[in-house]
Design a protein around this motif. Structure first.
Motif, PDB file in Angstrom:
ATOM      1  N   MET A  14      33.434  47.263  33.966  1.00  0.00           N
ATOM      2  CA  MET A  14      34.516  47.322  34.943  1.00  0.00           C
ATOM      3  C   MET A  14      35.049  45.930  35.259  1.00  0.00           C
ATOM      4  O   MET A  14      36.259  45.725  35.381  1.00  0.00           O
ATOM      5  CB  MET A  14      34.029  48.020  36.219  1.00  0.00           C
ATOM      6  N   THR A  15      34.143  44.956  35.386  1.00  0.00           N
ATOM      7  CA  THR A  15      34.567  43.582  35.659  1.00  0.00           C
ATOM      8  C   THR A  15      35.330  43.010  34.477  1.00  0.00           C
ATOM      9  O   THR A  15      36.382  42.377  34.637  1.00  0.00           O
ATOM     10  CB  THR A  15      33.346  42.689  35.959  1.00  0.00           C
ATOM     11  N   ARG A  16      34.820  43.254  33.273  1.00  0.00           N
ATOM     12  CA  ARG A  16      35.491  42.763  32.058  1.00  0.00           C
ATOM     13  C   ARG A  16      36.899  43.365  31.953  1.00  0.00           C
ATOM     14  O   ARG A  16      37.873  42.666  31.655  1.00  0.00           O
ATOM     15  CB  ARG A  16      34.661  43.123  30.825  1.00  0.00           C
ATOM     16  N   HIS A  20      40.594  41.550  32.080  1.00  0.00           N
ATOM     17  CA  HIS A  20      41.524  41.754  30.967  1.00  0.00           C
ATOM     18  C   HIS A  20      42.889  42.217  31.482  1.00  0.00           C
ATOM     19  O   HIS A  20      43.933  41.667  31.111  1.00  0.00           O
ATOM     20  CB  HIS A  20      40.922  42.787  30.013  1.00  0.00           C
ATOM     21  N   GLU A  21      42.881  43.207  32.355  1.00  0.00           N
ATOM     22  CA  GLU A  21      44.139  43.721  32.899  1.00  0.00           C
ATOM     23  C   GLU A  21      44.832  42.692  33.782  1.00  0.00           C
ATOM     24  O   GLU A  21      46.065  42.564  33.757  1.00  0.00           O
ATOM     25  CB  GLU A  21      43.878  45.010  33.676  1.00  0.00           C
ATOM     26  N   ALA A  22      44.034  41.956  34.570  1.00  0.00           N
ATOM     27  CA  ALA A  22      44.619  40.921  35.432  1.00  0.00           C
ATOM     28  C   ALA A  22      45.268  39.824  34.598  1.00  0.00           C
ATOM     29  O   ALA A  22      46.330  39.300  34.962  1.00  0.00           O
ATOM     30  CB  ALA A  22      43.531  40.318  36.334  1.00  0.00           C
ATOM     31  N   ALA A  38      41.965  30.503  37.244  1.00  0.00           N
ATOM     32  CA  ALA A  38      41.725  30.695  38.679  1.00  0.00           C
ATOM     33  C   ALA A  38      42.537  31.862  39.231  1.00  0.00           C
ATOM     34  O   ALA A  38      42.022  32.696  39.989  1.00  0.00           O
ATOM     35  CB  ALA A  38      42.047  29.410  39.433  1.00  0.00           C
ATOM     36  N   THR A  39      43.825  31.942  38.861  1.00  0.00           N
ATOM     37  CA  THR A  39      44.654  33.031  39.386  1.00  0.00           C
ATOM     38  C   THR A  39      44.246  34.375  38.789  1.00  0.00           C
ATOM     39  O   THR A  39      44.257  35.397  39.478  1.00  0.00           O
ATOM     40  CB  THR A  39      46.149  32.775  39.100  1.00  0.00           C
ATOM     41  N   ILE A  40      43.873  34.370  37.508  1.00  0.00           N
ATOM     42  CA  ILE A  40      43.428  35.622  36.873  1.00  0.00           C
ATOM     43  C   ILE A  40      42.156  36.124  37.541  1.00  0.00           C
ATOM     44  O   ILE A  40      42.026  37.315  37.858  1.00  0.00           O
ATOM     45  CB  ILE A  40      43.205  35.401  35.367  1.00  0.00           C
ATOM     46  N   ALA A  41      41.213  35.222  37.783  1.00  0.00           N
ATOM     47  CA  ALA A  41      39.959  35.601  38.441  1.00  0.00           C
ATOM     48  C   ALA A  41      40.223  36.125  39.843  1.00  0.00           C
ATOM     49  O   ALA A  41      39.660  37.153  40.256  1.00  0.00           O
ATOM     50  CB  ALA A  41      39.013  34.410  38.480  1.00  0.00           C
ATOM     51  N   ALA A  42      41.104  35.432  40.582  1.00  0.00           N
ATOM     52  CA  ALA A  42      41.422  35.863  41.945  1.00  0.00           C
ATOM     53  C   ALA A  42      42.075  37.244  41.937  1.00  0.00           C
ATOM     54  O   ALA A  42      41.769  38.095  42.782  1.00  0.00           O
ATOM     55  CB  ALA A  42      42.341  34.835  42.612  1.00  0.00           C
ATOM     56  N   ASP A  43      42.973  37.475  40.989  1.00  0.00           N
ATOM     57  CA  ASP A  43      43.630  38.780  40.883  1.00  0.00           C
ATOM     58  C   ASP A  43      42.618  39.893  40.627  1.00  0.00           C
ATOM     59  O   ASP A  43      42.798  41.032  41.083  1.00  0.00           O
ATOM     60  CB  ASP A  43      44.664  38.769  39.760  1.00  0.00           C
ATOM     61  N   ALA A  44      41.566  39.570  39.883  1.00  0.00           N
ATOM     62  CA  ALA A  44      40.538  40.565  39.564  1.00  0.00           C
ATOM     63  C   ALA A  44      39.474  40.660  40.660  1.00  0.00           C
ATOM     64  O   ALA A  44      38.583  41.515  40.581  1.00  0.00           O
ATOM     65  CB  ALA A  44      39.870  40.218  38.233  1.00  0.00           C
ATOM     66  N   GLY A  45      39.559  39.761  41.650  1.00  0.00           N
ATOM     67  CA  GLY A  45      38.612  39.809  42.759  1.00  0.00           C
ATOM     68  C   GLY A  45      37.265  39.192  42.458  1.00  0.00           C
ATOM     69  O   GLY A  45      36.248  39.575  43.055  1.00  0.00           O
ATOM     70  N   VAL A  46      37.233  38.237  41.519  1.00  0.00           N
ATOM     71  CA  VAL A  46      35.972  37.578  41.180  1.00  0.00           C
ATOM     72  C   VAL A  46      36.186  36.060  41.191  1.00  0.00           C
ATOM     73  O   VAL A  46      37.310  35.572  41.295  1.00  0.00           O
ATOM     74  CB  VAL A  46      35.450  38.013  39.798  1.00  0.00           C
ATOM     75  N   PHE A  51      34.405  34.684  35.846  1.00  0.00           N
ATOM     76  CA  PHE A  51      35.334  34.777  34.711  1.00  0.00           C
ATOM     77  C   PHE A  51      34.680  34.238  33.443  1.00  0.00           C
ATOM     78  O   PHE A  51      34.722  34.882  32.390  1.00  0.00           O
ATOM     79  CB  PHE A  51      36.616  33.996  35.010  1.00  0.00           C
ATOM     80  N   PHE A  52      34.062  33.054  33.552  1.00  0.00           N
ATOM     81  CA  PHE A  52      33.491  32.413  32.365  1.00  0.00           C
ATOM     82  C   PHE A  52      32.194  33.077  31.887  1.00  0.00           C
ATOM     83  O   PHE A  52      31.691  32.736  30.815  1.00  0.00           O
ATOM     84  CB  PHE A  52      33.283  30.918  32.616  1.00  0.00           C
ATOM     85  N   ASN A  53      31.673  34.011  32.664  1.00  0.00           N
ATOM     86  CA  ASN A  53      30.555  34.827  32.173  1.00  0.00           C
ATOM     87  C   ASN A  53      31.030  35.844  31.144  1.00  0.00           C
ATOM     88  O   ASN A  53      30.222  36.359  30.358  1.00  0.00           O
ATOM     89  CB  ASN A  53      29.884  35.576  33.326  1.00  0.00           C
ATOM     90  N   TYR A  54      32.348  36.127  31.166  1.00  0.00           N
ATOM     91  CA  TYR A  54      32.910  37.155  30.296  1.00  0.00           C
ATOM     92  C   TYR A  54      33.833  36.595  29.220  1.00  0.00           C
ATOM     93  O   TYR A  54      33.871  37.127  28.108  1.00  0.00           O
ATOM     94  CB  TYR A  54      33.673  38.186  31.133  1.00  0.00           C
TER      95      TYR A  54
END
Length: 214
Positions: A14-16, A20-22, A38-46, A51-54
């Protein structure tokens, strides 16, 4: 599979998928150069650390090319150990290939949005191919396990892998055909009641063609 591992795996998927969608949404809205991790991670709520774990880069997130490209273990085990015999092999392999190669998403527009992205940024296409090739090799490994589960024997390990890869590529035909159908006639998605119905039509045609060639 233990319940705890299953829940952990589900949360990771779900996080991955959210990242991806964000990434796709952010790039379509702001452009490739302006979109940041940073913005992609924030959009996904993480966090960016998550982010760099995935994903290693924002480009990898856009195409879904993570360091842990994999197929859901439960999906693979259900396919490999199916009670169906050889008569159902083509259909079940085609369905397995579809589920394994497509990133799960609640957004039915995601495939069309991906295509729009690749049209805008052709440099992303090669990364998309890299992801598809990596996944296809993993899928072929599970196809080989299914063939052995069915009692198939091979003269050499190389022959076994060649057979599994050939079957995997053959059973991608319904997925490719469905994608071409949608590309030629986007309205077909609504007319048929969704992309799964279009895939089922393509799969039915595929099985008819195989049967006529026997």
């Amino acid at each position: 599979m233990p319940a705890e591992e299953s829940l952990r795996s589900k949360k990771a998927r779900m996080t991955r998928n959210a990242l991806h969608e964000a990434a796709i949404t952010r790039v379509l809205e702001d452009g490739l150069a302006a979109a940041t991790v940073a913005t992609i991670a924030a959009d996904a709520g993480v966090s960016t650390r998550t982010f760099f774990n995935y994903f290693d880069t924002k480009e990898d997130a856009i195409v879904g090319l993570g360091a842990d490209v994999s197929v859901d273990e439960g999906l693979a085990d259900d396919y490999v150990h199916s009670d169906s015999g050889l008569s159902a092999l083509a259909e079940e392999t085609a369905r397995f290939v579809r589920e394994a190669l497509l990133i799960g998403s609640v957004d039915p527009e995601l495939p069309a949005r991906r295509r729009r992205l690749f049209a805008l940024y052709p440099e992303l296409v090669s990364k998309s191919f890299d992801r598809a090739e990596a996944l296809e090799e993993i899928v072929a490994g599970h196809v080989l396990r299914r063939l052995r589960h069915l009692g198939q024997e091979f003269s050499t390990e190389d022959s076994a892998w060649r057979s599994a890869r050939m079957l995997t590529q053959l059973c991608r035909v319904p997925l490719n055909h469905a994608g071409q159908t949608i590309k030629r006639n986007p309205e077909a998605v609504e007319e048929k009641g969704g992309t799964p119905a279009i895939f089922d039509d393509s799969l039915g045609l595929f099985l008819k063609v195989l049967d006529r060639l026997r």
